[in-house]
Structure formats: structure tokens, C-alpha cells
Design an enzyme around this catalytic site. Structure first.
Site, PDB file in Angstrom:
ATOM      1  N   ASP A 154      12.274  -9.086  -4.187  1.00 18.10           N
ATOM      2  CA  ASP A 154      12.696  -8.757  -2.839  1.00 18.10           C
ATOM      3  C   ASP A 154      12.171  -9.861  -1.929  1.00 18.10           C
ATOM      4  O   ASP A 154      11.265 -10.601  -2.300  1.00 18.10           O
ATOM      5  CB  ASP A 154      12.126  -7.394  -2.438  1.00 18.10           C
ATOM      6  N   ASP A 164       8.277  -4.296  -2.231  1.00 19.36           N
ATOM      7  CA  ASP A 164       7.197  -3.609  -1.525  1.00 19.36           C
ATOM      8  C   ASP A 164       7.675  -2.505  -0.593  1.00 19.36           C
ATOM      9  O   ASP A 164       6.857  -1.867   0.067  1.00 19.36           O
ATOM     10  CB  ASP A 164       6.363  -4.610  -0.717  1.00 19.36           C
ATOM     11  N   ASP A 173      13.082  -0.495  -2.252  1.00 18.70           N
ATOM     12  CA  ASP A 173      12.963  -1.167  -3.548  1.00 18.70           C
ATOM     13  C   ASP A 173      12.668  -0.190  -4.681  1.00 18.70           C
ATOM     14  O   ASP A 173      12.745  -0.575  -5.850  1.00 18.70           O
ATOM     15  CB  ASP A 173      11.848  -2.221  -3.501  1.00 18.70           C
TER      16      ASP A 173
END
Length: 756
Positions: free
Chosen positions: A308, A508, A512
Site C-alpha cells: 500500500d 496499514d 487493507d
């Protein structure tokens, strides 16, 4: 739990060893019958313990190679080999004790986290500090943390602090934090007393989340570990067949007992779990909580890495990049920042923390605001030194048509992907604060290290715009970028990549969590608190340093490799010993002693997983850290000056062209910037050369230092004797210098300062 249950391994080892030695002493004194009784008693103790473990395995419906140890003990007693049976019992007790001690040693770092959890907090009240249970702390409480005390909950510092964060990060050196920065629960005050404002409850704080993760980690076991019992399905029949064949061919049951004695696969039973648990322990020391051996093995097997962007490859929190003010404004950029930060001291907004931190970094003295009002969607306003200061969005702060300089600032923010906070002083637009989410300096280096560790493909998966994602991807060095992805989109990307090879997903945020759960192994960054991503992930980074991921992968691969070595060597030696015993050249007593040596050797090999391996990148020597930290402080102080280069260039866009700001800027560049660059040339580059292995690695930075000095000198000559046509060239030179400085600073941050 009763004391003998906690000490059963030690009691079994002590009892069997004492009985074995007592029997040897009696035999030496000619008391054969008492000696046999002592040895038989030791064997019965071992047989009883082995029987209990077999019954427990049967209740769990699990096959177990412990049946071989049971047969060896029973067989030795049956053929009258009392001494051999006693030696087997000691061997069994030694293996059990070594396993318990090794696991305790390997789990020490995880257990230490649980043992030091804070129980109380000191609430700062008008009547003085009041000690309360940590569970009673609420958001907004002002807390006092004394020297040597553990921070009880996550909070925002009200003043500077020196913290020992080693329990969460593994870094041994104290870290200096500034007022306005967030601090995590579980770290230790390594300096003077400081105050903070609680931003979470104890239950939702970072340390509580880490403890939950540790509980999950300790409850898991690895496929490699469980393979020992599956191995029994094949190993036990083969061992019994070989023992039976030796008995039949030699017509001697003692040979069968000898085969059983050396057949106990302790290397697989003990060495593999110890190596895996040791790897988990090493990872915990580096600030990475691995939820069990299975996750560690999946981490070692990963070949495709998906990241990410926000909070993973970028810092995940805003940082003030510049303050834009009108050319003829009555308040300077520094003045605007001081007024804005003074008001924001009263706000818990995430942007407020960044603004206050930036003001403290620049050494500004903030005033206490009065009559502060904060409204969601409208910003915050208050009186500072007799001036009404209002911060917020443009529509709330600057009613009516926007001035040209504000439109230009908004355009710049759009192109740079920055956030904007508009500031009005006494209802007059005074400045625009630009905040960005910077790329982590160590991210490009970490990606290169991961490729060196065996990661074949790196993919950036983000919900951000394609242009911003592509920019980050180019800088970090990924193979592919998947932008504009919602949680379902991220999940689809992970599943598609899963068809190629085992995947590692790093994120995080709450969005996600599905992708983390779907990947072969999910890695969550939870340095700023436990989230849904941490719950869904298999591996959690408790340190705000993504380089720890490369360390964790190297640790995982080394642990799996060490486990393979321990099992291969141990089982290979055991197989040879079985054949020798079947041929009649290894009696039961000698076989038991030999097998004990094999077990100890295999466990010793497994414990080498606790030894620190090769780091993923060079590190700065302790003797150089103080110098590098001093230069990094100067490096941070120079950042506003670098941004002024662009601001001054922007102001030369239309007549009348005022070169006064350019001359003032040049004075600061010559006095501050060039002095800093010369100090880096003399002190920082030798540090980099030692860390990177030679001066060739620093030649590019040295050339940039020379180019910066050349450009400043050329700009001075142009400004000192200008002609009208020079304005365009001056502006071009300023933009060129700005680009060189930004690139140069990024290289230094990645190459050296990110290692501090």
C-alpha cells in the site's frame, strides 16, 4: 499451576540423572542388585513420562514419534538392559529439558513485552499529579510521565522528550521527540519529566495492541513443526521394520533395542521448533511480531511483494513543506507559521500536530491562544497576541474571490499532491500552509534490499490517484502500479498476483485488511496503534521503520535454513547410527550416549538462529552516530530555506521585478546553506564511505556539493550586476538550484540519515 507442574522437566532430568549416577556408583562398589534397581527406577520414570505424552497425543488424535522412545525404554527393560534403559531415560529427560529451556530462551523477547505492561498513569490535575489505573485514562487527559516511567497510553507531547523505544523498536539508543509529536504507549521516558495529552484509551493504545498480537503469535505453531508428527506416520513403521529385521536376522532382541535407542528423531522434534521460535524471537527484537511459525515460513517463501502507499511507502502523516505568503504581505512566512501554530496548540486535529511540530522545528516561540473556537468543517480560530487568527479551508477562511497568489498556491498543491491550510489574520488572507505526505527515505533502499533477498516482483497497490501513485512508484522502484483501488480492488490484485507466486501484502489501514488476509502472508504497520489491518495480518511491524520488513524476511529465511540444517544433519547421523546398530556394532548403552550427542548437536545448530545474521543494509558505526545526528539536525533546519528558493522564484513571474528578496535569499544561502554543505563534505561523506564501503559510493554526492556551490556563486554574480534581460535567467537559475537541492537532500536522507 502447581510448582511441580512448572518444574516437571527439571524434576525428571534431576531424578533420572541422580538414579543413573547412583547406579554407577553402586555397580563400582560391587552392589549389582541395588545398581540394577536404581537404573530400573530411572527407566520407569522415563517410561511413565513417555506414556503420559503418548496418551495426550492420542487424545488429540495426533501421531507421535514419542512411541519410539517408549518402545526403546520398554525393550531395554524387557531384555534386561537396565543400564541402557537408564541412559535412555536420561536422554529423554535431557531432550525434554533442552526443549523447554530453548523455547524459553527463544520466547524471551515476546514474554518481556507482556511483563512490562503499564498498570497505572499519573493524571495532571490542578491539585497536582494523581495516580489512577491506566484503564481510567480518557482521551484528552493530561498525563505526567516521570523519568524512567513507561508511557501508559498513546498521546501527543506537550513539550520535548527523550524516549527509550527499544521495547517496541529494538533500537537501543534514546530518541528525541519534539512537542506536537505523537508518542506511543510502552516506551520509556529516558530524560526529564514531560507531559502529554492522551489521544487514545489504554485498551486502544499501541502497547495493548502489541500484547494482543503477542498472544496470537504464541498460540500458533509452524507447518515445519507439525511435520514432526506427520513424519511419524512413515518413520515409526520404517524404524520398527528395521528393528524387527535386525532381531530376526541376528536372532538377538538386543539389536532391535539398539536400533530403537538411536532412532528417536529428536532433531526433528526439537531442532525444527527451536529454530523457528528463535526466528520469531529475533524478529521481535527487531520490532516485528510474527504470529507463529507458519507466518514466519510464509514470510520466508514470499516472492511477490505488494505495498500500500499511504503510511507504508510514505510517512502516513502530514509534514509542513512550505508556507506561501503574498509578495507584499505584511506578515512574513515565519510570522504566519508562528501565529497558526499558536492557535493549533489547542487542537487535536492531525494537521494541527504537523503545524505545531514544524514551528518547534524552526525554533519559534509560540504564544498561548485565547478564546479558541474549533468547528468541524470550518477550522479553528483564536486570539494570538491581540490578532484574530483563523485556520481552515479556503471557503471558510477566504470568503469571496481568491487572490492570484492563493490560486497559484492551490495549483502548486494540486500538482505536488499537497494538502492546504489557509490562514487569515484579522480577517485578511495572510498565508497558505502546504503539507505533504513524504516518501519514507529508506523506502527505495529497502526495495533494493528485498530484491537482493529474493523478492522477484514488487507491486504498488493504492487507492490514490494514478499520477501520484506513479510518482511514488518511480521513486521507490516498483515493477507495477495499481492505482484507484478500493478494498475490493486491492483484494483482486492480491489474488491475481497469488497465481504467480507466494505473495506478501504490506499495509496499514482498515481498507487493507481484506488484502492482508488474502495474501500468503499479510504484513501490517502498526507503529502508531493497532488497527483492523494488524488483526488481519500475519506479521506486524511495531516500529515505524519499514526497513524492519527486509530484516524480518532475512531472519525468516535464515531461520528456515537453520532448521533445515539442524534436521538434515541430526536425522542423517541418526540414520547412520540406526544402520550401525542393526549391524550389531552399536550396543544399546553406547547408542543412547551417541543419540544424546546427536540431539545436543542438532539443538545447538538450531539455536544459531538466535545469532544476528547479515543486516539488509550497511549501518553507521556508533562512533559516527552523534556526528550524523548533529548534521541531520542542521539538515532539517535548512529545509525551509530550500523551499524559499522556489517561493522567491515564483515571485519573479511579473513586473515590477524586485530583486531584493533574491539578494536576501543569497545572503542566507551563502551563510547557512553553503556552510552546511561544506560541513557535510568534510564530516558526513567520510561517514557514508565507511558505511557503504568506499569513497566511490559518495562521489555523486561530492559532485553535487560542488554543483550547489557553483550555482550559488553564479547566481550571486548575476544579481550583483544585473541587466533587465537577466530576470528570466535568475528565475531559471533559482528553479534549477531548487531541483538540485531537493534531489541532493533526498539522496542524503536515503543514504545516511534513514539509518539513524
Amino acid at each position: 499451576m502447581r510448582w511441580w507442574t512448572r518444574r516437571r522437566e527439571q524434576l525428571l532430568f534431576a531424578a533420572t540423572t541422580i538414579l543413573l549416577l547412583a547406579g554407577l556408583a553402586l555397580a563400582a562398589a560391587g552392589a549389582g542388585a541395588p545398581a540394577d534397581l536404581a537404573w530400573t527406577t530411572a527407566a520407569v520414570l522415563g517410561l511413565t513420562y513417555s506414556t503420559v505424552t503418548l496418551i495426550a497425543a492420542a487424545r488429540r488424535r495426533e501421531p507421535s514419534v514419542d512411541v519410539i522412545a517408549w518402545l526403546a525404554l520398554a525393550g531395554a527393560l524387557w531384555v534386561g538392559e537396565a543400564l541402557a534403559a537408564a541412559v535412555i531415560a536420561v536422554m529423554l529427560a535431557t531432550g525434554v529439558l533442552l526443549e523447554a529451556r530453548a523455547e524459553a530462551r527463544a520466547r524471551r523477547e515476546l514474554s518481556a513485552l507482556v511483563a512490562r505492561a503499564p498498570r497505572t498513569a499519573r493524571r495532571d490535575t490542578g491539585a497536582g499529579p494523581v495516580e489512577v489505573p491506566v484503564a481510567e485514562v480518557t482521551v484528552g487527559d493530561r498525563l505526567l510521565v516521570g523519568a524512567g516511567e513507561i508511557v501508559p497510553v498513546d498521546g501527543r507531547l506537550l513539550g520535548p522528550a527523550v524516549l527509550d523505544e527499544s521495547a517496541l523498536t529494538g533500537e537501543p539508543l534514546p530518541v528525541e521527540r519534539r512537542a506536537g509529536e505523537d508518542v506511543r504507549s510502552g516506551v520509556v521516558n529516558a530524560g526529564q519529566v514531560f507531559r502529554l495529552t492522551a489521544t487514545t484509551t489504554a485498551e486502544a493504545s499501541t502497547y495493548a495492541g502489541v500484547l494482543r498480537l503477542v498472544d496470537q503469535a504464541q498460540a500458533q505453531s509452524a507447518p515445519f513443526v507439525r511435520m514432526a508428527d506427520r513424519f511419524a506416520v512413515i518413520f515409526v513403521p520404517v524404524t520398527l521394520a528395521l528393528a524387527g529385521l535386525a532381531w530376526i536376522l541376528a536372532a538377538d532382541p538386543v539389536r532391535a533395542v539398539a536400533v530403537l535407542v538411536v532412532a528417536t528423531p529428536c532433531p526433528l522434534l526439537l531442532a525444527a521448533p527451536i529454530a523457528i521460535i528463535s526466528g520469531i524471537s529475533r524478529a521481535a527484537r527487531a520490532g516485528v511480531v510474527v504470529k507463529g511459525g507458519g507466518a514466519l515460513e510464509q514470510l520466508a517463501a514470499g516472492r511477490v511483494l505488494l505495498f500500500d502507499k499511504t503510511g507504508t511507502l510514505t510517512a502516513g502523516r502530514p509534514v509542513l513543506s512550505d508556507v506561501v505568503t503574498p509578495v507584499t504581505g505584511p506578515i512574513s512566512a515565519t510570522g504566519v507559521l508562528r501565529l497558526a501554530a499558536s492557535v493549533d496548540q489547542s487542537s487535536a486535529h492531525v494537521l494541527a500536530g504537523a503545524i505545531v511540530t514544524a514551528a518547534h522545528d524552526r525554533g519559534l516561540r509560540l504564544s498561548t491562544p485565547e478564546r479558541v473556537e474549533e468547528r468541524h468543517g470550518h477550522g479553528i480560530a483564536g486570539l494570538v497576541d491581540g490578532h484574530r487568527v483563523h485556520l481552515g479551508k479556503a471557503a471558510a477562511v477566504v470568503p469571496g474571490p481568491l487572490p492570484a497568489w492563493i490560486r497559484q498556491a492551490r495549483r502548486r498543491a494540486l500538482l505536488d499532491g499537497s494538502l492546504t491550510v489557509f490562514v487569515a489574520v484579522d480577517d485578511v488572507p495572510a498565508g497558505v500552509l502546504l503539507l505533504e505526505d513524504p516518501i519514507r527515505p529508506q523506502a527505495p533502499r529497502m526495495v533494493r534490499a528485498l530484491r537482493g533477498a529474493g523478492i522477484g516482483r514488487v507491486v504498488l497497490v493504492t487507492g490514490d490517484r494514478a499520477d501520484t501513485a506513479e510518482t511514488v512508484g518511480r521513486i521507490v522502484g516498483v515493477d507495477a502500479v495499481r492505482a484507484d483501488c478500493d478494498p475490493a480492488g486491492k483484494l483482486a490484485v492480491v489474488r491475481a498476483e497469488q497465481d504467480r507466486a507466494p505473495t506478501i501484502m504490506v499495509g496499514d489501514g482498515i481498507n487493507d485488511a481484506p488484502a492482508l488476509a488474502a495474501a500468503s502472508v499479510g504484513v501490517a504497520l502498526a507503529a502508531r496503534g493497532a488497527t483492523a489491518s494488524a488483526e488481519a495480518a500475519d506479521v506486524v511491524l511495531t516500529v515505524d521503520r519499514i526497513g524492519a520488513l527486509a530484516d524480518a524476511i532475512l531472519i525468516a529465511r535464515r531461520s528456515r535454513r537453520v532448521a533445515g540444517w539442524a534436521v538434515g544433519i541430526g536425522m542423517g547421523l541418526s540414520a547412520v547410527a540406526m544402520l550401525v546398530a542393526a549391524a550389531g556394532y552399536l550396543p544399546p548403552v553406547a547408542g543412547a550416549v551417541l543419540q544424546e550427542g546427536i540431539d545436543v548437536a542438532a539443538i545447538a545448530i538450531a539455536l544459531t538462529a538466535l545469532i544476528p545474521g547479515r543486516p539488509h543494509a550497511a549501518v553507521i558505526r556508533p562512533a559516527d552516530i552523534a556526528t550524523a545526528q548533529r548534521l541531520y539536525t542542521e539538515h532539517q533546519e535548512i529545509r525551509p530555506l530550500v523551499e524559499r528558493v522556489r517561493t522567491v522564484a515564483d515571485a519573479l513571474d511579473q513586473p515590477p521585478y524586485d530583486l531584493g528578496p533574491v539578494r536576501t535569499l543569497l545572503d542566507d544561502l551563502e551563510v547557512r546553506l553553503l556552510a552546511h554543505e561544506r560541513a557535510e563534505e568534510a564530516e558526513l561523506l567520510p561517514i557514508m564511505a565507511r558505511a557503504l564501503g568506499g569513497t566511490e559510493a559518495t562521489s555523486g554526492l561530492s559532485r553535487t556539493h560542488a554543483e550547489i556551490e557553483h550555482q550559488v556563486s553564479r547566481l550571486r554574480r548575476t544579481v550583483d550586476d544585473p541587466i533587465p534581460e537577466d530576470v528570466t535567467d535568475i528565475r531559471r537559475q533559482l528553479y534549477g538550484l531548487y531541483a538540485i537541492l531537493r534531489l541532493h537532500n533526498a539522496q542524503e536522507e536515503e543514504g545516511v540519515f534513514s539509518r539513524l
